[in-house]
Design an enzyme around this catalytic site. Structure first.
Site, PDB file in Angstrom:
ATOM      1  N   MET A  12       0.820  -1.214   0.000  1.00 46.89           N
ATOM      2  CA  MET A  12       0.000   0.000   0.000  1.00 46.89           C
ATOM      3  C   MET A  12       0.857   1.269   0.000  1.00 46.89           C
ATOM      4  O   MET A  12       0.564   2.216  -0.735  1.00 46.89           O
ATOM      5  CB  MET A  12      -0.946   0.007   1.207  1.00 46.89           C
ATOM      6  N   ASP A  31      10.389   3.566   5.620  1.00 45.54           N
ATOM      7  CA  ASP A  31      10.109   2.196   6.075  1.00 45.54           C
ATOM      8  C   ASP A  31      11.220   1.820   7.042  1.00 45.54           C
ATOM      9  O   ASP A  31      12.332   2.340   6.955  1.00 45.54           O
ATOM     10  CB  ASP A  31      10.078   1.227   4.877  1.00 45.54           C
ATOM     11  N   GLU A  89      -1.135  -4.347   9.814  1.00 43.45           N
ATOM     12  CA  GLU A  89      -2.376  -4.241  10.590  1.00 43.45           C
ATOM     13  C   GLU A  89      -2.183  -4.901  11.962  1.00 43.45           C
ATOM     14  O   GLU A  89      -2.830  -5.897  12.293  1.00 43.45           O
ATOM     15  CB  GLU A  89      -3.515  -4.906   9.790  1.00 43.45           C
ATOM     16  N   LYS A  94       1.346  -0.333  15.302  1.00 49.54           N
ATOM     17  CA  LYS A  94       0.811   0.977  14.898  1.00 49.54           C
ATOM     18  C   LYS A  94       0.820   1.940  16.098  1.00 49.54           C
ATOM     19  O   LYS A  94       1.178   3.105  15.956  1.00 49.54           O
ATOM     20  CB  LYS A  94      -0.618   0.843  14.340  1.00 49.54           C
ATOM     21  N   SER A 116      -6.999  -1.392   7.569  1.00 52.24           N
ATOM     22  CA  SER A 116      -8.055  -2.231   6.995  1.00 52.24           C
ATOM     23  C   SER A 116      -9.252  -2.322   7.918  1.00 52.24           C
ATOM     24  O   SER A 116     -10.373  -2.571   7.473  1.00 52.24           O
ATOM     25  CB  SER A 116      -7.528  -3.646   6.742  1.00 52.24           C
ATOM     26  N   HIS A 137      -9.296   4.510   3.827  1.00 50.87           N
ATOM     27  CA  HIS A 137      -9.034   3.124   3.423  1.00 50.87           C
ATOM     28  C   HIS A 137      -8.830   3.124   1.914  1.00 50.87           C
ATOM     29  O   HIS A 137      -9.776   3.173   1.140  1.00 50.87           O
ATOM     30  CB  HIS A 137     -10.190   2.213   3.847  1.00 50.87           C
ATOM     31  N   ASN A 140      -6.416  -1.409  -3.332  1.00 53.75           N
ATOM     32  CA  ASN A 140      -5.198  -1.964  -3.935  1.00 53.75           C
ATOM     33  C   ASN A 140      -5.509  -2.496  -5.333  1.00 53.75           C
ATOM     34  O   ASN A 140      -6.475  -3.265  -5.466  1.00 53.75           O
ATOM     35  CB  ASN A 140      -4.728  -3.097  -3.002  1.00 53.75           C
ATOM     36  N   ASN A 187     -14.281  -3.977   4.376  1.00 55.53           N
ATOM     37  CA  ASN A 187     -13.656  -5.155   4.993  1.00 55.53           C
ATOM     38  C   ASN A 187     -14.570  -5.872   5.975  1.00 55.53           C
ATOM     39  O   ASN A 187     -14.364  -7.045   6.275  1.00 55.53           O
ATOM     40  CB  ASN A 187     -12.318  -4.778   5.639  1.00 55.53           C
TER      41      ASN A 187
HETATM   42  P1  NAD Z   1       2.888  -4.793   3.741  1.00 55.73           P
HETATM   43  O1  NAD Z   1       3.193  -5.936   4.621  1.00 55.73           O
HETATM   44  O2  NAD Z   1       2.960  -4.984   2.261  1.00 55.73           O
HETATM   45  O3  NAD Z   1       3.853  -3.556   4.089  1.00 55.73           O
HETATM   46  C1  NAD Z   1       4.033  -3.042   5.369  1.00 55.73           C
HETATM   47  C2  NAD Z   1       5.379  -2.284   5.403  1.00 55.73           C
HETATM   48  O4  NAD Z   1       5.483  -1.599   6.660  1.00 55.73           O
HETATM   49  C3  NAD Z   1       6.590  -3.220   5.324  1.00 55.73           C
HETATM   50  O5  NAD Z   1       7.425  -2.808   4.258  1.00 55.73           O
HETATM   51  C4  NAD Z   1       7.277  -3.073   6.688  1.00 55.73           C
HETATM   52  O6  NAD Z   1       8.684  -3.170   6.614  1.00 55.73           O
HETATM   53  C5  NAD Z   1       6.835  -1.665   7.087  1.00 55.73           C
HETATM   54  N1  NAD Z   1       6.898  -1.395   8.519  1.00 55.73           N
HETATM   55  C6  NAD Z   1       6.600  -2.215   9.557  1.00 55.73           C
HETATM   56  N2  NAD Z   1       6.718  -1.563  10.726  1.00 55.73           N
HETATM   57  C7  NAD Z   1       7.114  -0.294  10.427  1.00 55.73           C
HETATM   58  C8  NAD Z   1       7.408   0.861  11.195  1.00 55.73           C
HETATM   59  N3  NAD Z   1       7.311   0.848  12.525  1.00 55.73           N
HETATM   60  N4  NAD Z   1       7.799   1.990  10.554  1.00 55.73           N
HETATM   61  C9  NAD Z   1       7.899   2.021   9.208  1.00 55.73           C
HETATM   62  N5  NAD Z   1       7.619   0.954   8.416  1.00 55.73           N
HETATM   63  C10 NAD Z   1       7.228  -0.184   9.017  1.00 55.73           C
HETATM   64  O7  NAD Z   1       1.435  -4.270   4.169  1.00 55.73           O
HETATM   65  P2  NAD Z   1       0.335  -3.527   3.255  1.00 55.73           P
HETATM   66  O8  NAD Z   1      -0.450  -4.536   2.526  1.00 55.73           O
HETATM   67  O9  NAD Z   1       0.991  -2.410   2.516  1.00 55.73           O
HETATM   68  O10 NAD Z   1      -0.634  -2.952   4.403  1.00 55.73           O
HETATM   69  C11 NAD Z   1      -0.347  -1.754   5.095  1.00 55.73           C
HETATM   70  C12 NAD Z   1      -1.613  -1.262   5.781  1.00 55.73           C
HETATM   71  O11 NAD Z   1      -2.610  -0.996   4.775  1.00 55.73           O
HETATM   72  C13 NAD Z   1      -2.234  -2.282   6.736  1.00 55.73           C
HETATM   73  O12 NAD Z   1      -2.814  -1.623   7.835  1.00 55.73           O
HETATM   74  C14 NAD Z   1      -3.301  -2.952   5.873  1.00 55.73           C
HETATM   75  O13 NAD Z   1      -4.323  -3.514   6.663  1.00 55.73           O
HETATM   76  C15 NAD Z   1      -3.781  -1.756   5.067  1.00 55.73           C
HETATM   77  N6  NAD Z   1      -4.404  -2.071   3.772  1.00 55.73           N
HETATM   78  C16 NAD Z   1      -3.924  -3.097   3.000  1.00 55.73           C
HETATM   79  C17 NAD Z   1      -4.529  -3.348   1.762  1.00 55.73           C
HETATM   80  C18 NAD Z   1      -3.999  -4.436   0.849  1.00 55.73           C
HETATM   81  O14 NAD Z   1      -4.669  -4.765  -0.153  1.00 55.73           O
HETATM   82  N7  NAD Z   1      -2.829  -5.024   1.110  1.00 55.73           N
HETATM   83  C19 NAD Z   1      -5.601  -2.548   1.331  1.00 55.73           C
HETATM   84  C20 NAD Z   1      -6.034  -1.492   2.146  1.00 55.73           C
HETATM   85  C21 NAD Z   1      -5.431  -1.262   3.365  1.00 55.73           C
END
Ligand code: NAD
Length: 305
Positions: A12, A31, A89, A94, A116, A137, A140, A187
């Site tokens: 995301m 990150d 998540e 967080k 999410s 929200h 993707n 969701n």
């Molecule tokens: P992901 O696992 O692809 O990426 C998460 C990233 O966060 C990783 O690169 C990790 O290294 C980094 N990270 C972890 N802790 C950290 C910190 N303290 N500081 C900085 N970076 C940190 O996850 P994603 O799919 O991108 O999801 C991210 C958020 O978006 C979640 O809350 C998820 O629920 C939400 N979301 C996901 C989707 C989806 O389709 N994947 C859609 C909408 C919302």
């Protein structure tokens, strides 16, 4: 132009950073993992180059990358007017991040939670500025999706909401207003659907291919629930359904054990190369069943998604 911080450079965060840079904003992408930052920049470049082919606008990859300053230190966010958080998540992760953002970011900075399922009022309570915390929200893949859910927390101010609406308009995103509630609209519904689809495979009722085929061929869905699960990330879906389960204390959100086992085995979907399907260059090859047993063997890989 707004200076926008993007925290988390995974699926995301990379999409949000690309979309913001394409829309003329200055992006600070952070990150904890240097590898995640490097891979996000590679994916952004590739996605920009492929934008036309994927039905999007022509995008100058060089200009997009030039608008993004990326790194691993939160100090990069010091001049951000808005920060969009996209880390996993996981409430404890967080919570800790928002505590640190509060200390690093300027007092006027608006925090946008791209979560999410976690209620925005709860996220606001982790900061000293709940009136400046708003939920968005994103969908993707972010640059290709025209709409988002927009969720004010109990304390979100009209000014913070106006700032976020303006930013979304600049990104060509239509906000759909939703009151603050765990899982919002999308969701709350989609995760029950995907979780139940996983149960069908777990119980041996059908293969993943058969489950998805029913929804594609009989209901006209562009993707089946398990293909979608692989796209989102098995870990992300599991974490979100766990948040719903904990929040509502309702067994209808009980997470499918197969999802837990897949996460333990590193089968996270597209991002790890394998989930319910195999992805990537060797995706047409036969599934490797060696070393698998029990319910995990029920996950039928081998199809290209
Ligand atoms: P992901 O696992 O692809 O990426 C998460 C990233 O966060 C990783 O690169 C990790 O290294 C980094 N990270 C972890 N802790 C950290 C910190 N303290 N500081 C900085 N970076 C940190 O996850 P994603 O799919 O991108 O999801 C991210 C958020 O978006 C979640 O809350 C998820 O629920 C939400 N979301 C996901 C989707 C989806 O389709 N994947 C859609 C909408 C919302």
């Amino acid at each position: 132009m707004t200076v926008v911080g993007v925290v988390g450079a995974g699926i995301m965060g990379a999409g949000v950073a690309q979309n913001l840079a394409q829309s003329g904003h200055a992006v600070r992408l952070v990150d904890i993992s240097a590898d995640a930052v490097a891979s996000a920049l590679e994916r952004i470049e590739l996605n920009c180059r492929m934008s036309r082919m994927l039905g999007g606008p022509a995008v100058d990859a060089g200009e997009v990358l030039a608008a993004i300053t990326a790194g691993t230190g939160l100090d990069l966010l010091a001049d951000a007017e808005v920060v969009i958080e996209n880390i996993p998540e996981d409430e404890s992760l967080k919570h800790e991040l928002y505590r640190r953002l509060d200390a690093v970011c300027q007092p006027g900075c608006v925090f946008v939670a791209n979560t999410s399922a976690i209620p925005i009022t709860r996220i606001g309570s982790w900061t000293g500025r709940p009136e400046q915390v708003v939920g968005v929200h994103f969908m993707n893949p972010v640059p290709m999706k025209p709409a988002v859910e927009l969720i004010p927390g109990h304390h979100s101010s009209a000014q913070a909401l106006a700032t976020v609406r303006e930013l979304l308009a600049s990104m060509d995103k239509k906000p759909i207003d939703v009151n603050d509630s765990c899982g919002f609209i999308s969701n709350r519904v989609s995760h029950v659907f995907m979780n139940e689809a996983a149960y069908l495979v777990y119980e041996g009722v059908a293969t993943a291919e058969a489950v998805d085929e029913v929804f594609r061929s009989c209901f006209g869905h562009p993707m089946g629930p398990l293909e979608t699960l692989d796209l989102i990330g098995v870990d992300t879906v599991l974490q979100s359904i766990e948040v719903l389960h904990e929040h509502f204390a309702d067994s209808k959100y009980r997470p499918c054990p197969l999802l837990k086992q897949m996460v333990d085995a590193g089968l996270l979907g597209r991002k790890s190369g394998e989930g319910f399907y195999r992805h990537g260059p060797d995706s047409r090859g036969p599934a490797d069943r060696a070393g698998r047993n029990g319910h995990l063997a029920a996950v039928r890989s081998g199809s290209e998604n």
